[in-house]
Write a protein that holds these residues in place. Sequence first.
Motif, PDB file in Angstrom:
ATOM      1  N   GLU A  45      25.947  42.712  33.047  1.00 34.39           N
ATOM      2  CA  GLU A  45      24.618  42.622  33.516  1.00 34.39           C
ATOM      3  C   GLU A  45      23.894  41.742  33.170  1.00 34.39           C
ATOM      4  OE1 GLU A  45      22.860  46.425  31.955  1.00 34.39           O
ATOM      5  OE2 GLU A  45      24.387  47.660  32.936  1.00 34.39           O
ATOM      6  N   THR A  46      22.864  41.398  33.940  1.00 32.05           N
ATOM      7  CA  THR A  46      22.171  40.057  33.988  1.00 32.05           C
ATOM      8  C   THR A  46      20.877  40.249  33.198  1.00 32.05           C
ATOM      9  OG1 THR A  46      21.018  40.665  36.066  1.00 32.05           O
ATOM     10  CG2 THR A  46      22.942  39.079  36.146  1.00 32.05           C
ATOM     11  N   LYS A  47      20.412  41.666  33.227  1.00 32.19           N
ATOM     12  CA  LYS A  47      19.145  41.581  32.454  1.00 32.19           C
ATOM     13  C   LYS A  47      19.349  42.032  31.000  1.00 32.19           C
ATOM     14  CE  LYS A  47      14.588  43.879  32.687  1.00 32.19           C
ATOM     15  NZ  LYS A  47      13.682  43.008  33.225  1.00 32.19           N
ATOM     16  N   GLY A 105      24.836  49.989  44.996  1.00 31.56           N
ATOM     17  CA  GLY A 105      25.785  48.586  44.885  1.00 31.56           C
ATOM     18  C   GLY A 105      26.466  48.184  46.354  1.00 31.56           C
ATOM     19  N   ILE A 115      28.215  44.164  43.771  1.00 30.47           N
ATOM     20  CA  ILE A 115      26.873  43.869  43.447  1.00 30.47           C
ATOM     21  C   ILE A 115      25.782  45.213  43.301  1.00 30.47           C
ATOM     22  CG2 ILE A 115      24.817  42.168  43.543  1.00 30.47           C
ATOM     23  CD1 ILE A 115      27.561  40.755  43.037  1.00 30.47           C
ATOM     24  N   TRP A 116      25.173  45.354  41.939  1.00 31.05           N
ATOM     25  CA  TRP A 116      24.351  46.587  41.772  1.00 31.05           C
ATOM     26  C   TRP A 116      23.083  46.187  41.385  1.00 31.05           C
ATOM     27  CZ3 TRP A 116      25.583  51.626  41.688  1.00 31.05           C
ATOM     28  CH2 TRP A 116      26.879  52.159  41.774  1.00 31.05           C
ATOM     29  N   SER A 117      21.962  47.262  41.598  1.00 35.00           N
ATOM     30  CA  SER A 117      20.725  47.206  41.370  1.00 35.00           C
ATOM     31  C   SER A 117      20.282  48.466  41.144  1.00 35.00           C
ATOM     32  CB  SER A 117      19.827  46.558  42.178  1.00 35.00           C
ATOM     33  OG  SER A 117      18.463  46.421  41.984  1.00 35.00           O
ATOM     34  N   THR A 128      14.527  47.740  35.537  1.00 32.96           N
ATOM     35  CA  THR A 128      15.477  47.197  36.838  1.00 32.96           C
ATOM     36  C   THR A 128      16.394  46.396  36.377  1.00 32.96           C
ATOM     37  OG1 THR A 128      13.804  47.788  38.261  1.00 32.96           O
ATOM     38  CG2 THR A 128      15.601  46.638  39.007  1.00 32.96           C
ATOM     39  N   SER A 130      20.139  44.406  37.215  1.00 31.83           N
ATOM     40  CA  SER A 130      21.344  43.857  38.091  1.00 31.83           C
ATOM     41  C   SER A 130      22.614  43.822  37.408  1.00 31.83           C
ATOM     42  CB  SER A 130      20.863  42.588  38.527  1.00 31.83           C
ATOM     43  OG  SER A 130      19.751  42.541  39.495  1.00 31.83           O
TER      44      SER A 130
END
Length: 135
Positions: A45-47, A105, A115-117, A128, A130
Amino acid sequence: MKKHLLYISLLFFGGILFFSGCSKSNSDPTTDSRSKFTGQWNVTETKKKLSYQSLIYNNPSTSDQVFIDNFGDFSNKATATVSGNTITLLANQTLGTVLVISGAGTYSSVTNTIIWSYTYTDKADQLTVSAIYSK
């Protein structure tokens, strides 16, 4: 002689009709569209900068739904629908103390990733996120 020509003509045109009725189908109706999504996934997870694993498996009660164990690293099971290369979370699912509002995704066969959001609220904040699922 005319009878032979008639029989040959009938056989010829009958063969054309017989073989033109056959066509090879490129689609396999036995292939489950969910199969590309199922399995163990490594998640980044990027966030929240988390790394964890998640398991996606078929919901045996429907032909278009999957379950996602440990979705969002919440240690709970989420439910999603699959259509083509898109996986969409059912709206407003409660996973522990977190309410996942929406999310989707997209599967890439080139990179074998999803790729999910998705958006969730933890009763105080709405975030939110990603995420990248890879095998």
